[in-house]
Design a protein around this motif. Structure first.
Motif, PDB file in Angstrom:
ATOM      1  N   ALA A  26       0.844  -1.196   0.000  1.00 45.31           N
ATOM      2  CA  ALA A  26       0.000   0.000   0.000  1.00 45.31           C
ATOM      3  C   ALA A  26       0.878   1.245   0.000  1.00 45.31           C
ATOM      4  O   ALA A  26       2.107   1.157   0.096  1.00 45.31           O
TER       5      ALA A  26
ATOM      6  N   LYS B 139      -6.499   1.086   5.613  1.00 45.64           N
ATOM      7  CA  LYS B 139      -6.786   2.519   5.582  1.00 45.64           C
ATOM      8  C   LYS B 139      -5.655   3.298   6.226  1.00 45.64           C
ATOM      9  O   LYS B 139      -5.092   2.867   7.235  1.00 45.64           O
TER      10      LYS B 139
ATOM     11  N   LEU C 238      -5.398  12.984   0.465  1.00 49.31           N
ATOM     12  CA  LEU C 238      -5.062  12.753  -0.934  1.00 49.31           C
ATOM     13  C   LEU C 238      -4.828  14.081  -1.647  1.00 49.31           C
ATOM     14  O   LEU C 238      -5.471  15.096  -1.356  1.00 49.31           O
TER      15      LEU C 238
ATOM     16  N   PRO D 142     -10.751  10.965  -6.363  1.00 49.03           N
ATOM     17  CA  PRO D 142     -10.688   9.666  -7.033  1.00 49.03           C
ATOM     18  C   PRO D 142     -11.219   9.722  -8.459  1.00 49.03           C
ATOM     19  O   PRO D 142     -12.154  10.445  -8.763  1.00 49.03           O
TER      20      PRO D 142
ATOM     21  N   PHE E 180      -6.889   2.283  -5.778  1.00 44.15           N
ATOM     22  CA  PHE E 180      -7.619   1.330  -4.950  1.00 44.15           C
ATOM     23  C   PHE E 180      -8.221   0.279  -5.872  1.00 44.15           C
ATOM     24  O   PHE E 180      -8.911   0.617  -6.837  1.00 44.15           O
TER      25      PHE E 180
ATOM     26  N   GLY F 254      -7.517  -3.547  -2.300  1.00 47.20           N
ATOM     27  CA  GLY F 254      -7.503  -2.359  -1.455  1.00 47.20           C
ATOM     28  C   GLY F 254      -6.527  -1.315  -1.951  1.00 47.20           C
ATOM     29  O   GLY F 254      -6.202  -1.241  -3.146  1.00 47.20           O
ATOM     30  N   ARG F 255      -6.035  -0.490  -1.025  1.00 43.38           N
ATOM     31  CA  ARG F 255      -5.061   0.558  -1.358  1.00 43.38           C
ATOM     32  C   ARG F 255      -3.744  -0.104  -1.777  1.00 43.38           C
ATOM     33  O   ARG F 255      -3.144  -0.848  -1.007  1.00 43.38           O
TER      34      ARG F 255
ATOM     35  N   TYR G 174     -16.613   4.087  -4.633  1.00 39.41           N
ATOM     36  CA  TYR G 174     -15.403   4.091  -3.799  1.00 39.41           C
ATOM     37  C   TYR G 174     -15.796   4.536  -2.398  1.00 39.41           C
ATOM     38  O   TYR G 174     -16.393   5.606  -2.219  1.00 39.41           O
TER      39      TYR G 174
ATOM     40  N   GLY H  78     -14.514   5.914   0.844  1.00 38.49           N
ATOM     41  CA  GLY H  78     -13.344   6.568   1.409  1.00 38.49           C
ATOM     42  C   GLY H  78     -13.097   6.240   2.864  1.00 38.49           C
ATOM     43  O   GLY H  78     -12.017   6.536   3.397  1.00 38.49           O
TER      44      GLY H  78
ATOM     45  N   THR I  68     -13.088   3.110   4.108  1.00 39.83           N
ATOM     46  CA  THR I  68     -12.360   1.847   4.180  1.00 39.83           C
ATOM     47  C   THR I  68     -11.442   1.623   2.988  1.00 39.83           C
ATOM     48  O   THR I  68     -10.753   0.595   2.928  1.00 39.83           O
ATOM     49  N   ASP I  69     -11.415   2.552   2.023  1.00 37.30           N
ATOM     50  CA  ASP I  69     -10.601   2.421   0.812  1.00 37.30           C
ATOM     51  C   ASP I  69     -10.952   1.153   0.032  1.00 37.30           C
ATOM     52  O   ASP I  69     -10.080   0.447  -0.483  1.00 37.30           O
ATOM     53  N   ARG I  70     -12.240   0.870  -0.092  1.00 38.88           N
ATOM     54  CA  ARG I  70     -12.699  -0.281  -0.870  1.00 38.88           C
ATOM     55  C   ARG I  70     -13.533   0.213  -2.048  1.00 38.88           C
ATOM     56  O   ARG I  70     -14.098   1.314  -2.009  1.00 38.88           O
TER      57      ARG I  70
END
Length: 390
Positions: A164, A196, A201, A205, A258, A262-263, A285, A287, A289-291
């Motif tokens: 990550a 996470k 950022l 995204p 992502f 995941g990340r 997306y 934000g 859980t970054d899934r």
């Protein structure tokens, strides 16, 4: 000769009688349409609104509320197919490792034991015993750093497989890393865990993939995702041509993103297939859980109502209809009141000797809309116009 004269005389008298009877009938008919005297005007009642207009107003109100709430989004998600990675993930961490979980990264020489992740409410962990393992690390210098979460000492079980990333934007910046190893199965990927970091950022995204006009372009403004509330982002995109495609979510202008793992610095894309031109695909997306998730296979009409302009157009038409109908009902009730019409009489000479004449097309249209108008002519000045029927 006398008989013929007598017959002609009787015939003339009969014609005169018929003419007089026709005149009397016409006058009686005209008299019925004249406006009454002041004594009769005292008891004039206001016209009741047509029931169908009231019913139509209720229908328009219910329709506007229904399509503004837009329940079709949930229906579309229930009918959609969730995208999956082309191949299963190579690594799935255990939920109960003997030595717990650790954080490893290039900021601490990739040591798989020296930085344990905690679930005791200390050192960056929010809630003790909630199954979420966290650790706060202070970075002395800005930059991009790589990291992984793993069962302590078991490098081969670390996730994500390609590491990550985290962006540090200022000196001595604290960053909290969070790893949730056990999650209920949903459409979001990774399905069993979440990684996470609390960094900020550089940009928003963007959905990137082979479906773009310029494939894998992280600077494509047409696939930039929009906030949908509560830390989530979404892109509703119509794919021009049928086919199989791959997609993941990237940071705008960067290769980091992502994916199904995941990340990650090399995200694993999800794959989906469209069957018809301009088919709606929904890319999400989370934000928190970054899934990510990709929903496809949504029927065209349902996609237009759930994610297009369909529901908003219908709601807008209903609202405009409500305003027009409400204004027309108010105009009928407060402006076209029979008592005011009777009181006004002829608008030119104010006389009440008005005689009914044939209606025009606009008068019939008003009657259909619930305004009972008739057309009259003033015997005094010759004015012609409409008045509301008694």
């Amino acid at each position: 000769m006398d008989d013929r004269e007598e017959t002609a005389e009787h015939s003339g008298e009969a014609d005169n009688d018929l003419a007089q009877q026709g005149t009397r009938r016409r006058r009686r008919k005209e008299r019925r349409y004249r406006f009454g005297s002041q004594k009769r005007r005292i008891g004039v009642q206001l016209p009741r609104l047509s029931w169908w207009r009231e019913a139509l107003l209720v229908v328009l109100l219910v329709t506007a509320v229904f399509f503004l709430i837009n329940p079709f989004t949930r229906l579309a998600q229930a009918r959609a197919t969730a995208a999956k990675p082309l191949e299963p993930l190579a690594v799935t961490p255990p939920t109960l490792p003997e030595e717990g979980y650790c954080l490893a990264g290039d900021f601490q020489e990739w040591n798989g034991r020296s930085t344990p992740l905690l679930d005791d409410g200390t050192q960056g962990d929010s809630v003790a015993g909630d199954g979420v393992f966290s650790r706060t690390v202070t970075f002395a210098e800005p930059g991009r750093y790589l990291w992984r979460a793993m069962p302590c000492g078991q490098w081969e079980l670390g996730v994500p497989e390609k590491s990550a990333w985290v962006f540090v934007t200022m000196p001595n910046q604290p960053i909290t890393f969070t790893f949730t190893p056990d999650l209920p199965s949903t459409d979001l990927w990774p399905q069993t865990y979440a990684l996470k970091a609390s960094d900020t950022l550089f940009a928003g995204p963007v959905a990137v993939g082979s479906f773009q006009t310029r494939p894998w372009d992280s600077e494509d403004g047409t696939t930039q995702m929009r906030p949908s509330g509560n830390g989530q982002y979404q892109l509703d995109y119509r794919v021009p041509r049928p086919g199989s495609y791959e997609v993941y979510v990237a940071v705008q202008g960067y290769t980091e993103g992502f994916g199904a793992d995941g990340r990650s610095r090399e995200p694993i894309p999800l794959t989906f297939t469209t069957q018809s031109p301009m088919e709606m695909v929904v890319i999400q997306y989370d934000g928190r859980t970054d899934r990510i998730a990709v929903l496809y296979g949504i029927p065209g009409w349902l996609g237009s109502l759930a994610y297009g302009w369909g529901a908003r157009i219908i709601a807008g038409i209903s609202i405009v209809g409500m305003l027009v109908l409400g204004a027309q009902m108010a105009y009928s009730h407060f402006v076209l009141r029979p008592d005011r019409q009777y009181s006004a009489g002829c608008p030119n000479c104010q006389q009440h000797d008005l005689r009914r004449i044939s209606r025009e097309t606009s008068d019939y249209l008003l009657s259909i809309m619930g305004i009972p108008v008739r057309r009259y002519r003033c015997s005094q000045c010759g004015w012609k116009g409409r008045r509301v029927k008694r």
